[in-house]
Every structure is written in C-alpha cells, then in structure tokens.
Scaffold this motif. Sequence first.
Motif, short mmCIF file in Angstrom:
data_model
loop_
_atom_site.label_atom_id
_atom_site.label_comp_id
_atom_site.label_asym_id
_atom_site.label_seq_id
_atom_site.Cartn_x
_atom_site.Cartn_y
_atom_site.Cartn_z
N ALA A 1 0.58 -1.13 0.02
CA ALA A 1 -0.08 0.00 0.01
C ALA A 1 1.04 1.36 -0.06
O ALA A 1 1.84 1.34 0.91
CB ALA A 1 -0.85 0.13 1.13
N ASP A 2 0.48 2.15 -0.93
CA ASP A 2 1.20 3.39 -0.88
C ASP A 2 0.45 4.51 -0.22
O ASP A 2 -0.62 5.08 -0.93
CB ASP A 2 1.34 3.78 -2.40
N ALA A 3 0.32 4.66 0.86
CA ALA A 3 -0.46 5.52 1.53
C ALA A 3 -0.48 7.17 1.16
O ALA A 3 -1.27 7.82 1.53
CB ALA A 3 -0.19 5.69 3.10
N ASN A 4 0.50 7.51 0.22
CA ASN A 4 0.54 8.71 0.01
C ASN A 4 -0.10 8.85 -1.51
O ASN A 4 0.09 9.96 -2.46
CB ASN A 4 1.77 9.30 0.02
N ALA A 5 -0.36 7.91 -2.14
CA ALA A 5 -0.93 7.83 -3.52
C ALA A 5 -2.07 8.88 -3.76
O ALA A 5 -2.97 8.86 -3.05
CB ALA A 5 -1.08 6.60 -3.95
N ALA A 6 -2.10 9.51 -4.80
CA ALA A 6 -3.37 10.43 -4.94
C ALA A 6 -4.28 9.64 -5.66
O ALA A 6 -5.45 10.24 -5.72
CB ALA A 6 -2.89 11.59 -5.92
N VAL A 7 -4.27 8.56 -6.30
CA VAL A 7 -5.25 7.92 -6.88
C VAL A 7 -6.00 7.00 -6.03
O VAL A 7 -5.66 6.30 -4.95
CB VAL A 7 -4.70 6.94 -7.96
N LEU A 8 -7.61 7.25 -6.12
CA LEU A 8 -8.39 6.55 -5.22
C LEU A 8 -8.66 5.23 -6.02
O LEU A 8 -9.07 5.08 -6.95
CB LEU A 8 -9.57 7.40 -4.93
N VAL A 9 -8.51 4.05 -5.24
CA VAL A 9 -8.92 2.90 -5.60
C VAL A 9 -9.68 2.16 -4.57
O VAL A 9 -9.95 2.48 -3.63
CB VAL A 9 -7.68 1.98 -6.22
N ASN A 10 -10.24 0.71 -5.05
CA ASN A 10 -11.07 -0.03 -3.97
C ASN A 10 -10.07 -0.76 -3.24
O ASN A 10 -9.67 -1.87 -3.75
CB ASN A 10 -11.97 -0.85 -4.79
N GLY A 11 -9.42 -0.37 -2.34
CA GLY A 11 -8.29 -0.60 -1.47
C GLY A 11 -7.34 0.45 -1.70
O GLY A 11 -7.54 1.70 -1.26
N VAL A 12 -6.01 0.16 -1.71
CA VAL A 12 -5.11 1.23 -1.63
C VAL A 12 -4.04 0.97 -2.90
O VAL A 12 -3.79 -0.29 -3.25
CB VAL A 12 -4.31 1.31 -0.43
N ALA A 13 -3.70 1.95 -3.53
CA ALA A 13 -2.72 1.93 -4.74
C ALA A 13 -1.46 1.07 -4.19
O ALA A 13 -0.86 1.30 -3.28
CB ALA A 13 -2.43 3.40 -5.21
N CYS A 14 -0.71 0.81 -5.49
CA CYS A 14 0.62 -0.05 -4.90
C CYS A 14 1.66 0.92 -4.87
O CYS A 14 1.80 2.03 -5.73
CB CYS A 14 0.71 -1.00 -6.15
N LYS A 15 2.58 0.48 -4.07
CA LYS A 15 3.92 1.18 -4.00
C LYS A 15 4.89 0.71 -5.19
O LYS A 15 4.56 -0.59 -5.63
CB LYS A 15 4.34 0.78 -2.78
N ASP A 16 5.66 1.61 -5.62
CA ASP A 16 6.92 1.23 -6.64
C ASP A 16 7.41 -0.09 -6.08
O ASP A 16 8.02 -0.02 -5.07
CB ASP A 16 7.63 2.18 -7.06
N PRO A 17 7.08 -1.43 -6.68
CA PRO A 17 7.94 -2.58 -6.31
C PRO A 17 9.41 -2.33 -5.95
O PRO A 17 9.90 -2.95 -4.99
CB PRO A 17 7.76 -3.41 -7.40
N LYS A 18 10.27 -1.51 -6.70
CA LYS A 18 11.44 -1.15 -6.46
C LYS A 18 11.85 -0.63 -5.10
O LYS A 18 12.98 -0.68 -4.79
CB LYS A 18 12.03 -0.38 -7.60
N LYS A 19 10.65 0.25 -4.55
CA LYS A 19 10.92 0.76 -3.49
C LYS A 19 10.35 0.04 -2.23
O LYS A 19 10.42 0.29 -1.08
CB LYS A 19 10.19 2.08 -3.24
N VAL A 20 9.86 -1.36 -2.32
CA VAL A 20 9.57 -1.94 -1.26
C VAL A 20 10.71 -2.63 -0.72
O VAL A 20 11.50 -3.12 -0.84
CB VAL A 20 8.57 -3.30 -2.19
N GLU A 21 10.52 -2.69 0.92
CA GLU A 21 11.42 -3.12 1.91
C GLU A 21 10.71 -3.88 2.69
O GLU A 21 9.57 -4.13 2.92
CB GLU A 21 11.93 -2.08 2.44
N ALA A 22 11.54 -4.81 3.65
CA ALA A 22 11.17 -5.61 4.67
C ALA A 22 10.08 -5.32 5.57
O ALA A 22 9.29 -5.87 5.86
CB ALA A 22 12.33 -6.30 5.11
N ASN A 23 10.20 -4.01 6.06
CA ASN A 23 9.43 -3.18 7.16
C ASN A 23 8.10 -3.21 6.44
O ASN A 23 7.06 -2.92 7.16
CB ASN A 23 9.97 -1.84 7.28
N ASP A 24 7.87 -3.33 5.12
CA ASP A 24 6.53 -3.06 4.71
C ASP A 24 5.71 -4.23 4.70
O ASP A 24 4.46 -4.37 4.76
CB ASP A 24 6.74 -2.97 3.01
N PHE A 25 6.34 -5.33 5.32
CA PHE A 25 5.56 -6.46 5.64
C PHE A 25 5.74 -7.12 7.01
O PHE A 25 5.60 -8.09 7.46
CB PHE A 25 6.17 -7.63 4.82
#
Length: 216
Positions: free
Chosen positions: A33-57
């Motif tokens: 989840a990208d909490a800062n995304a401006a796009v509204l979806v049914n859920g939360v928009a995706c974070k750039d996979p290249k920026k994903v880290e262990a703390n996201d899980f």
Amino acid sequence: MASWFLFLLGLFLALASLALASDPMSLQDFCVADANAAVLVNGVACKDPKKVEANDFFFSGLHLPGNTSNAAGSKVTPVSVAQIPGLNTLGISLARIDYTPWGINPPHTHPRASEILTVVEGTLEVGFVTSNPENRLIRKILQKGDVFVFPVNLIHFQRNVGNCNAVAVVALSSQNPGVVTIANAVFGSTPGIPSDVLVKAFQLDSKIVDYLQAKF
C-alpha cells in the motif's frame, strides 16, 4: 451437451460467488500500500515494487497488552493494511484483544470479513446473532486454546467471564474488515438519528433515547 453446459455454467457461478466472498486476489507478487498515492482505488494503490522493503511486511507490538482502562474494559490492537502496507490485496488481517475481568468487546459487526478467534489467556463468553427473522443467539464459553468463528457481517461480542485478564488473537478475511459497533452507530451517529425514529424502533421512552444519545 446441454447437461454438460448447464453443469459447467453452475460450477462457474459457484466459483464466482466464492471469489466474491473475500478481498480481490493480487495479480502480482505483492501490492504494498502506498499511503501517499493520489489515486483512489477499491483498496490502496500500489507502491513502486523497486521501493518495497522488509518493513512493509512487518509489525511489532502484538506482544504488548492493550490499554483496557475504558468503559468497556477491552482494547483491540489491529494489524490491518494500515499497520502492514504489505497486506494490501492479500485479503487477511489480524488483531489482539485484551479484556479486564468482566470486560467486553461490545456487540459489533465486520462488514467485510469473517473472523476466527483463538483464546490465548483466560475464559471468554462469545456469541453471534443470526439474521432476521430468527435472530438466534449462538454462544459458547471458551477456555485457553479454544477457537471460535464469527461469520461475516453478523453481530457478535466477547466477554471475559473470569477473574483474571484475558487475551484473544483474531484473524479476519479482509485487509480492512471494518467495524460497526452497534450502540455507537445507533446512538452516537453524527448527525444523530432523529430521536423519534429510535423511540419507535426500540419502543423506548423519549427521555431514555435522549439519555442514550447523550451518553454515546
């Protein structure tokens, strides 16, 4: 041929109904989840996979007792997509519930999830109410290690019936199950439900309704 077609059609509809019973499945490895995304979806928009880290899980703190110094005598510590962004699109979440002696988790529903509860410490009375017209209460006393299921969107509760603190851990079939606490929703909405509606619905004196609305 016609019978096979009808069979396959029935099977397809059955599988489709099962697929709609929980959050949408991800079409990729993960969708943090990208909490800062401006796009509204049914859920939360995706974070750039290249920026994903262990703390996201990751979440730490479920071993810590919740603060139960409130009128209900309970505290829910949620672990949903708000706490673990990596839960986004995975259709699961978790919570710890602490109870003082005779503390309650008040009657409530989860509009988007079924719940499975495991007693970690103490003795709990649990129950849920079936839908109209029966409105049958199904309840049981649980001991340490016991497990109980609350079907999606049915009103349910827990109460610590022991003389010591109790702890439960629950899993839910949604990344964001939602909670509707019945008393808060009915008597504490903003703006309030017209009191004459509540008087008629609950067959109560108007002064009692006014008192309950002020209380909540």
